[in-house]
Structure formats: C-alpha cells, structure tokens
Write an enzyme that holds these catalytic residues in place. Structure first.
Site, PDB file in Angstrom:
ATOM      1  N   LYS A  11       0.824  -1.215   0.000  1.00  0.00           N
ATOM      2  CA  LYS A  11       0.000   0.000   0.000  1.00  0.00           C
ATOM      3  C   LYS A  11       0.861   1.269   0.000  1.00  0.00           C
ATOM      4  CE  LYS A  11      -3.973  -2.227   2.287  1.00  0.00           C
ATOM      5  NZ  LYS A  11      -4.943  -2.139   3.424  1.00  0.00           N
ATOM      6  N   TYR A  51     -12.408  -2.433  -3.489  1.00  0.00           N
ATOM      7  CA  TYR A  51     -12.915  -2.578  -2.123  1.00  0.00           C
ATOM      8  C   TYR A  51     -14.449  -2.504  -2.069  1.00  0.00           C
ATOM      9  CZ  TYR A  51      -8.363  -2.475   0.270  1.00  0.00           C
ATOM     10  OH  TYR A  51      -7.112  -2.777   0.763  1.00  0.00           O
ATOM     11  N   PHE A  59     -15.478   3.342   7.213  1.00  0.00           N
ATOM     12  CA  PHE A  59     -14.119   3.731   6.839  1.00  0.00           C
ATOM     13  C   PHE A  59     -13.891   3.762   5.325  1.00  0.00           C
ATOM     14  CE2 PHE A  59     -14.169  -0.854   7.838  1.00  0.00           C
ATOM     15  CZ  PHE A  59     -13.719  -1.382   6.635  1.00  0.00           C
ATOM     16  N   ARG A  87      -1.334 -14.320   4.468  1.00  0.00           N
ATOM     17  CA  ARG A  87      -2.045 -13.644   5.571  1.00  0.00           C
ATOM     18  C   ARG A  87      -1.237 -13.759   6.871  1.00  0.00           C
ATOM     19  NH1 ARG A  87      -6.630 -10.338   4.443  1.00  0.00           N
ATOM     20  NH2 ARG A  87      -6.975 -10.536   6.674  1.00  0.00           N
ATOM     21  N   THR A  93      -5.120  -7.199  10.817  1.00  0.00           N
ATOM     22  CA  THR A  93      -5.516  -5.951  10.141  1.00  0.00           C
ATOM     23  C   THR A  93      -5.059  -4.731  10.949  1.00  0.00           C
ATOM     24  OG1 THR A  93      -7.455  -7.117   9.301  1.00  0.00           O
ATOM     25  CG2 THR A  93      -7.510  -4.713   9.201  1.00  0.00           C
ATOM     26  N   ARG A 104       2.803  -6.158   9.116  1.00  0.00           N
ATOM     27  CA  ARG A 104       2.051  -5.031   9.688  1.00  0.00           C
ATOM     28  C   ARG A 104       2.642  -4.593  11.029  1.00  0.00           C
ATOM     29  NH1 ARG A 104      -3.854  -7.132   7.557  1.00  0.00           N
ATOM     30  NH2 ARG A 104      -4.066  -5.663   5.811  1.00  0.00           N
ATOM     31  N   ASN A 114      -2.200   0.346   6.820  1.00  0.00           N
ATOM     32  CA  ASN A 114      -1.632  -0.889   7.363  1.00  0.00           C
ATOM     33  C   ASN A 114      -0.754  -1.672   6.385  1.00  0.00           C
ATOM     34  OD1 ASN A 114      -3.649  -1.891   5.797  1.00  0.00           O
ATOM     35  ND2 ASN A 114      -4.766  -2.922   7.438  1.00  0.00           N
ATOM     36  N   HIS A 117      -2.098  -5.429   1.592  1.00  0.00           N
ATOM     37  CA  HIS A 117      -3.363  -6.151   1.390  1.00  0.00           C
ATOM     38  C   HIS A 117      -3.036  -7.574   0.986  1.00  0.00           C
ATOM     39  CE1 HIS A 117      -7.299  -7.357  -0.100  1.00  0.00           C
ATOM     40  NE2 HIS A 117      -6.634  -7.924  -1.100  1.00  0.00           N
ATOM     41  N   GLU A 128      -9.685 -11.056  -7.242  1.00  0.00           N
ATOM     42  CA  GLU A 128      -8.760  -9.922  -7.108  1.00  0.00           C
ATOM     43  C   GLU A 128      -7.626  -9.994  -8.136  1.00  0.00           C
ATOM     44  OE1 GLU A 128      -7.609  -9.876  -2.970  1.00  0.00           O
ATOM     45  OE2 GLU A 128      -9.606  -9.226  -2.338  1.00  0.00           O
TER      46      GLU A 128
HETATM   47  O1  YYY Z   1      -8.261  -8.044   4.891  1.00  0.00           O
HETATM   48  P1  YYY Z   1      -7.709  -6.927   5.742  1.00  0.00           P
HETATM   49  O2  YYY Z   1      -6.994  -5.869   4.930  1.00  0.00           O
HETATM   50  O3  YYY Z   1      -6.858  -7.430   6.876  1.00  0.00           O
HETATM   51  O4  YYY Z   1      -8.952  -6.203   6.461  1.00  0.00           O
HETATM   52  P2  YYY Z   1     -10.455  -5.923   5.945  1.00  0.00           P
HETATM   53  O5  YYY Z   1     -11.356  -6.154   7.107  1.00  0.00           O
HETATM   54  O6  YYY Z   1     -10.731  -6.658   4.685  1.00  0.00           O
HETATM   55  O7  YYY Z   1     -10.446  -4.361   5.669  1.00  0.00           O
HETATM   56  C1  YYY Z   1      -9.868  -3.840   4.490  1.00  0.00           C
HETATM   57  C2  YYY Z   1      -9.082  -2.604   4.845  1.00  0.00           C
HETATM   58  O8  YYY Z   1      -9.964  -1.596   5.337  1.00  0.00           O
HETATM   59  C3  YYY Z   1      -8.059  -2.785   5.961  1.00  0.00           C
HETATM   60  O9  YYY Z   1      -6.848  -3.337   5.505  1.00  0.00           O
HETATM   61  C4  YYY Z   1      -7.887  -1.374   6.442  1.00  0.00           C
HETATM   62  C5  YYY Z   1      -9.278  -0.788   6.290  1.00  0.00           C
HETATM   63  N1  YYY Z   1      -9.997  -0.795   7.574  1.00  0.00           N
HETATM   64  C6  YYY Z   1     -10.050   0.370   8.307  1.00  0.00           C
HETATM   65  O10 YYY Z   1      -9.519   1.399   7.873  1.00  0.00           O
HETATM   66  N2  YYY Z   1     -10.716   0.395   9.508  1.00  0.00           N
HETATM   67  C7  YYY Z   1     -11.296  -0.723   9.985  1.00  0.00           C
HETATM   68  N3  YYY Z   1     -11.933  -0.676  11.164  1.00  0.00           N
HETATM   69  C8  YYY Z   1     -11.251  -1.920   9.260  1.00  0.00           C
HETATM   70  C9  YYY Z   1     -10.589  -1.931   8.046  1.00  0.00           C
HETATM   71 MG    MG Z   2      -9.783  -8.078   3.519  1.00  0.00          MG
END
Ligand code: YYY
Ligand code: MG
Length: 143
Positions: A11, A51, A59, A87, A93, A104, A114, A117, A128
C-alpha cells in the site's frame, strides 16, 4: 496441499517507506513465488471497485483516499497454501494486534494505513487477481 495464487498489494504507506524489497524478500523466504507484479497509482474508480465489499462501512471513503494517495505495487504470489501463508506473513488488520515479526507489526502505523493487502480466501484471490491482471500477465514459473 494445492498450489494457490493470492493477490498482494503493498500500500502507499509502505511504498513511501521504501520497503517494497524487504516485503518481497519475506514472501520469497516463505516460499512464495512472484508470478506477476506491477506498480500502479490507483484511480478512485479502481480503488472503489477493488474494495466494493466494504462500500457500506464507515471507513470506506478514508480507505479509498488512502489507497489513491500514492503508488502501490500489485503482485500475484504463487505457492502451496499461499492465501494463508501470505495472511500469516501480513499479520492482523490492526497493526497494534499483529504478532511480532509480521509485516504489519514492523511497517504499519494504524489500522487505516496498514502497509499491505492480501486476499482472504482462494475465491477472493481469483476475483482480485482478475481485477488487476489479464491471463497473459501472470507468468508460469517452471524453471
Ligand atoms: O483483509 P484486511 O486488509 O486485513 O482487512 P479488511 O477487514 O478486509 O479491511 C480492508 C481494509 O480496510 C483494511 O486493511 C484497512 C481498512 N480498515 C479500516 O480502515 N478500519 C477498519 N476498522 C477496518 C478496516
Ligand atoms: Mg480483507
């Protein structure tokens, strides 16, 4: 165990930190092969489409702004159990909850910035990968 493909995005925050190589090295050391890779600056439309499953989440707009704030690298990783392996390398996350030594934990600031992805299932990975790459852009690694 089956050979799987998964989608990785480094990212904008991690690209800005100049740690693309360090992250790719972690993939390679874990036995994942990079079978497609490109750098892109996502448009708003591309980030929203990628997304789309999160469209109704609070968010979403901040996520799209962040993902379009600078270039990203988009890659396809191939290997046994690659979705889960990737993962595990990424960590949780929320970097505050990510295990020590994960990408992360080491490179991310916050849940909204974070670093990486990774596809969350084989089904998501297929969607994807196809979102970013044409069939001919994913290479066979037979040597
Ligand atoms: O798959 P992953 O990236 O670990 O998390 P997701 O639940 O799919 O959410 C995608 C992406 O959205 C996450 O990497 C950061 C953002 N996000 C956020 O900003 N705030 C949250 N509470 C949850 C997710
Ligand atoms: Mg995800």
């Amino acid at each position: 165990m089956a050979i799987e493909r998964t989608l990785s995005i480094i990212k904008p925050d991690a690209v800005a930190k100049n740690v693309i190589g360090e992250i790719y090295t972690r993939f390679e050391k874990a036995g994942l092969k990079i079978v497609a890779a490109k750098m892109m600056h996502l448009t708003q439309e591309q980030a929203e489409g990628f997304y789309a499953e999160h469209k109704e989440r609070p968010f979403f707009n901040d996520l799209v702004s962040f993902m379009t704030s600078g270039p990203v690298t988009v890659s396809v990783l191939e290997g046994e159990n690659s979705v889960l392996t990737h993962r595990d390398l990424m960590g949780a996350t929320n970097p505050a909850e990510a295990d020590a030594g994960t990408i992360r934990a080491d490179f991310a600031q916050s849940i909204d910035e974070n670093a990486v992805h990774g596809s969350d299932s084989v089904e998501s990975a297929a969607r994807e990968v196809a979102y970013f790459f044409a069939d001919g852009e994913v290479c066979a690694r037979t040597r």
